[in-house]
Motif scaffolding. Structure first.
Motif, PDB file in Angstrom:
ATOM      1  N   GLU A   1      -2.629  -4.893   6.388  1.00  0.00           N
ATOM      2  CA  GLU A   1      -1.441  -5.526   5.999  1.00  0.00           C
ATOM      3  C   GLU A   1      -0.468  -5.645   7.291  1.00  0.00           C
ATOM      4  O   GLU A   1       0.130  -6.806   7.031  1.00  0.00           O
TER       5      GLU A   1
ATOM      6  N   GLN B   1      -5.951  -0.093   4.872  1.00  0.00           N
ATOM      7  CA  GLN B   1      -5.505  -1.036   4.250  1.00  0.00           C
ATOM      8  C   GLN B   1      -4.085  -1.565   4.758  1.00  0.00           C
ATOM      9  O   GLN B   1      -3.479  -2.460   4.800  1.00  0.00           O
TER      10      GLN B   1
ATOM     11  N   GLN C   1     -11.052  -7.443   0.335  1.00  0.00           N
ATOM     12  CA  GLN C   1     -11.234  -6.023   0.777  1.00  0.00           C
ATOM     13  C   GLN C   1      -9.823  -5.394   0.163  1.00  0.00           C
ATOM     14  O   GLN C   1      -9.988  -4.092  -0.196  1.00  0.00           O
ATOM     15  N   ARG C   2      -8.856  -5.966  -0.384  1.00  0.00           N
ATOM     16  CA  ARG C   2      -7.715  -5.338  -1.183  1.00  0.00           C
ATOM     17  C   ARG C   2      -8.367  -4.811  -2.286  1.00  0.00           C
ATOM     18  O   ARG C   2      -7.984  -3.495  -3.036  1.00  0.00           O
TER      19      ARG C   2
ATOM     20  N   THR D   1     -10.454  -1.617  -2.039  1.00  0.00           N
ATOM     21  CA  THR D   1      -9.539  -0.775  -2.001  1.00  0.00           C
ATOM     22  C   THR D   1      -8.968  -0.249  -3.237  1.00  0.00           C
ATOM     23  O   THR D   1      -8.906   0.994  -3.601  1.00  0.00           O
TER      24      THR D   1
ATOM     25  N   HIS E   1      -9.024   5.196   3.694  1.00  0.00           N
ATOM     26  CA  HIS E   1      -9.125   3.365   3.409  1.00  0.00           C
ATOM     27  C   HIS E   1      -7.663   3.161   2.990  1.00  0.00           C
ATOM     28  O   HIS E   1      -7.471   1.726   3.054  1.00  0.00           O
TER      29      HIS E   1
ATOM     30  N   VAL F   1       1.013  -1.196  -0.040  1.00  0.00           N
ATOM     31  CA  VAL F   1       0.063  -0.040  -0.069  1.00  0.00           C
ATOM     32  C   VAL F   1       0.857   1.229   0.042  1.00  0.00           C
ATOM     33  O   VAL F   1       0.429   2.247  -0.760  1.00  0.00           O
TER      34      VAL F   1
END
Lengths: 242, 671
Positions: free
Chosen positions: A125, A121, A182-183, A186, A117, A93
């Motif tokens: 991680e 994220q 979720q990744r 985002t 967000h 990220v």
């Protein structure tokens, strides 16, 4: 989008005629469809729009070469955008944030929700990788101030931090945050923001066209029996069941 | 984790600044430090503040300055051109981020002299450098602190047009931001319009998403309150441009819809004939209503745009009411937890709706959202507190609700009184406005306000240095004194003291004098007991009234003086004689003509007030009336009243007839 409206108009005419359920044979239907003139350039634009928006840069280049369709955006920016998207999808990220900032520093400075967000994220991680201390420090220093600025961020932050309370996160009720989806969520949010910043629509036009087609068929089903498209991958007309 | 995790901790703010400032840092390391700094502050308010305190802005600006002078020395070429461009881009971006959403950052950036440096980047050959410069300037121009761009200088206007005509979206966007920020006066609007800016902005409406939004916002600024410029926007090609904006009201992007509404409302408000067809009016309301649901910035701004559409416009308020805007706004209030800005907007819009229409006020009360308003009186943000006061003021304009005692309870009174000590002047003024309405409430509830310490506070504020506060404080006291019992009047008067009252009667502001007289007028209204207030301390107050009667030339003040004297003249023989002495003193001849002058005033309100005083002075059953009639006759009043037989104002005509009737009952008056 002229194709769509022509079809709609035709369907509306059919609807107007129908007092009871009208039956339209395959021959009539195909004849009507053949009367609809769609410019090749328009369909090409639709395809190009899809390829550009979804980020298929190689395909877009090939398509440009083959069809002569000019994309409405510099194809080089697609590469940058895809690099950002991929970085988020791989869980990298911080790298993604740096890339977005190089692309256009305004995006994250003027979009607090997206920035939050991405930071969230990043926290996810860290937790995924078992870096508990680092995660706590990051949550406190980077995310907590955002939570103070916005109530809904605070709630999301609390949800995320609670992941730390579970030894086995697979048993955690909030495990979905750790999920790959979720990744992707985002990543698609960043993708959309970059597109908007480039004055480009954030969704391709083809899927909405498809949705409209389904809606129109459903409307028409109430009035007429006609050769329907049921399999959208082949778009084959299927004879009406009489 | 990938390698980037390592870089996370290398960037302590102090270390970064150290590397930026040191002359020993190799260029590559400096560039990296600059980029790290940029990545730390983007989107992060707290980090921006940390770096600001450490003096990062001057450091970054000096790097920009060095790179930029090196660049111009080498004519954009040279060996390490690429490297220099990166320095320019990274430093410009960092400066822009400091200026984004943080006024302290804007100030630091301007103080460090970044403004002209950034402007010089715009014409850079490398488009990415030009982009970086334009973006940062645009962010600076979004702040109120940005310096005003002087359009009236020819050179500046040329440069603006050069920017506006640029193919680069960021550069033309910058031009639009400059216009939005700096175009404030009619002269500037006309100058821009004459330079062809409107035409160019209209053509940008057909451009990209970013250009469209920028153009809509600038158009609104250029057209705002300027009918001449608006007609140039409305007119050409049968309003083609206007139709484009109307179409944009239905755009997919909420921000575009909002800005299109804003642009249309600015145009609409310049004339009573533009955009009056009901289709568009309803559409505007409906689009804005829907935009209220947007969770982001658009939703925060939507109520303000709605307010600009309905404020002072009863017809639009009615349309909004019919579209259930009151319900929707209240629904949002109930939902709670949002930014201060949105809350402020919701109260403003709700306040506007309730400013004229009783049905809106009814609905607000019915939906039981008043407690949200009173809660907001104690909000952290001064803007929210002020807006809540304004809302309360307008909801409480309802006589029906006031007399039902809807507003005068501790939940309302206590926080309102507390706001009188607010640190913000505008909140104090707004609170006074709300109090002025709320205290008109009838008898039983007024004592509650006094118990809360309200009078003490109001009296304090009536001595404020700010005239806006003085006038509103006296106004509130005036309303509090309206139809109140003697016990309350005693409390108010003893808190006020005649000394304060006398100084208010000769306040430098006529509006304060007017309210002060109206306050005394209410004070002496009603009973013989209360008339005595002006006779205390050897008639000190009455003399002050008389003095002001003879010296003021303000009609609004004169009207209140006459009503005050008229109320005093409704008292006993002694009171009437005292008023006579003020109106017709024995000595001078100047004042004798004063009554005549008032009766001949062009303002019918002053004529009415004066006649009322005469009526009260000549009440037939009073023993001394006969001699007063003689005096008045000698002063030429009777013949003047006879001349008023055909007064254009019906009220004056009727009162004059009534006064004459009383005067004629005394024989020697007929001649």
């Amino acid at each position: 989008m002229s194709l769509f409206w022509i079809v709609i108009r035709q369907l509306a005419e059919i609807q107007a005629m129908a007092t009871s359920k009208k039956v339209i044979t395959r021959i009539d239907w195909e004849k009507k469809l053949n009367d609809v003139k769609v410019r090749k350039e328009d369909t090409n634009q639709l395809v190009m729009n899809f390829l550009v928006t979804e980020g298929y840069v190689d395909a877009a280049e090939k398509f440009r070469a083959e069809s002569g369709t000019e994309p409405d955006i510099d194809l080089a920016t697609i590469t940058d955008r895809m690099a950002v998207k991929k970085a988020v999808q791989c869980g990298n990220v911080e790298d993604a944030i740096e890339k977005v900032n190089d692309l256009n520093p305004e995006i994250l400075d003027t979009n607090p929700q997206l920035f939050f967000h991405l930071q969230q994220q990043r926290l996810i991680e860290l937790i995924r990788n078992g870096k508990v201390e680092e995660a706590l420090e990051f949550a406190q220093e980077e995310l907590a101030p955002r939570g103070e600025e916005n109530q809904s961020f605070l709630e999301e932050l609390e949800r995320t931090v609670s992941l730390l309370a579970f030894e086995d996160v697979t048993k955690c009720p909030l495990g979905d945050l750790l999920d790959i989806s979720q990744r992707l969520k985002t990543a698609s949010e960043v993708n959309a923001a970059i597109l908007t910043s480039q004055s480009h629509e954030k969704d391709p036009k083809l899927p909405s066209l498809l949705k409209m087609l389904i809606w129109v068929q459903n409307q028409l089903d109430e009035k007429a029996t006609y050769p329907r498209i049921n399999d959208f991958s082949t778009a084959a007309l299927e004879d009406p069941a009489v | 984790m990938p390698t980037s995790a390592a870089s996370n901790h290398s960037g302590r703010p102090e270390d970064l600044i150290g590397r930026l400032n040191s002359t020993h840092t190799p260029y590559e390391a400096k560039l990296k430090a600059l980029r790290d700094l940029k990545n730390q502050i983007i989107g992060n308010r707290t980090k921006k503040q940390v770096f600001l305190k450490l003096g990062a802005v001057p450091s970054v600006v000096s790097i920009l300055s060095a790179a930029s002078s090196e660049d111009s020395a080498q004519g954009g070429g040279g060996d390490n051109r690429e490297f220099r461009d990166s320095m320019l881009i990274q430093s410009a971006a960092a400066i822009g981020s400091f200026a984004c959403g943080l006024d302290a950052g804007v100030k630091a950036v301007l103080d460090a002299g970044a403004f002209s440096l950034l402007f010089s980047l715009i014409s850079h050959l490398n488009e990415k450098v030009a982009d970086a410069g334009a973006r940062s300037l645009k962010l600076i121009y979004q702040s109120k602190l940005a310096p005003k761009y002087d359009f009236l200088q020819e050179k500046n206007m040329e440069f603006l047009l050069y920017l506006l005509n640029s193919k680069n979206e960021n550069v033309s966007g910058l031009a639009a931001s400059i216009i939005t920020h700096s175009c404030q006066t009619t002269v500037e609007q006309l100058a821009l319009s004459e330079a062809g800016v409107i035409k160019r902005l209209v053509s940008l409406l057909g451009g990209s998403l970013i250009q469209r939004d920028a153009s809509l916002e600038s158009l609104a600024a250029v057209v705002k309150e300027n009918s001449e410029v608006a007609s140039k926007f409305m007119g050409p090609e049968n309003g083609r441009a206007l139709n484009v904006v109307i179409e944009l009201m239905k755009d997919k992007y909420p921000r575009t819809r909002l800005l299109a509404c804003m642009c249309l409302i600015c145009t609409r408000n310049t004339s009573s004939s533009y955009l009056r067809d009901s289709g568009i009016q309803n559409k505007l309301v409906l689009v804005l209503l829907e935009l209220l649901d947007d969770p982001g910035q658009v939703g925060d701004e939507a109520p303000f745009v709605l307010s600009s559409l309905i404020t002072e416009k009863e017809d639009m308020q009615k349309i909004a009411f019919d579209e259930n805007v009151v319900d929707k706004l209240c629904e949002h209030l109930r939902a709670g937890t949002f930014q201060a800005k949105r809350l402020q907007g919701l109260f403003l819009a709700l306040g506007d709706l309730c400013s004229k229409l009783e049905c809106c006020r009814d609905r607000v009360i019915e939906l039981q959202v008043l407690n949200f308003v009173t809660e907001a009186l104690a909000h952290d943000s001064a803007e929210v507190r002020g807006a809540a006061c304004t809302c309360l003021k307008n909801v409480s304009r309802s006589v029906k609700k006031l007399s039902a005692g809807q507003f005068m309870n501790e939940a309302v009174a206590v926080p309102l009184v507390q706001l009188l000590c607010d640190t913000s002047t505008s909140v104090q003024v707004a609170a006074l406005g709300a109090i002025s309405n709320v205290v008109v409430d009838f008898m039983p509830h007024k004592s509650l306000f006094i118990q809360c310490g309200g009078v003490k506070q109001l009296v304090q504020l009536s001595k404020s240095m700010e005239s806006a506060i003085r006038v509103n404080a006296v106004w509130a006291l005036k309303n509090l004194t309206f139809l109140v019992n003697n016990k309350c009047k005693d409390e108010i008067f003893s808190e006020l003291t005649s000394t304060t009252l006398i100084s208010l009667l000769s306040d430098p502001e006529a509006s304060v004098q007017e309210q002060a007289f109206a306050l005394i007028r209410n004070l002496v209204d009603g009973s013989l007991y209360s008339i005595e207030y002006v006779f205390g301390e050897d008639g000190l107050l009455l003399h002050a009234i008389g003095k002001q009667l003879r010296s003021t030339s303000q009609i609004d003040v004169q009207i209140q003086v006459m009503y005050t004297l008229s109320n005093v003249a409704s008292g006993n023989e002694c009171h009437k004689e005292a008023v006579m002495n003020q109106l017709l003193p024995q000595a001078g001849n100047d004042t004798e003509t004063l009554l005549i002058k008032f009766l001949q005033s062009t303002d019918s309100r002053l004529r009415t007030a004066t006649i009322w005083a005469l009526i009260n002075l000549t009440f037939p059953s009073s023993p001394g009336t006969s001699s007063r009639v003689t005096e008045l006759k000698n002063a030429g009043i009777i013949s003047q009243l006879k001349n008023m037989d055909n007064d254009p104002c019906l009220d004056v005509k009727l009162r004059a007839k009534m006064a004459l009737g009383q005067l004629m009952m005394f024989g020697d008056a007929s001649t």
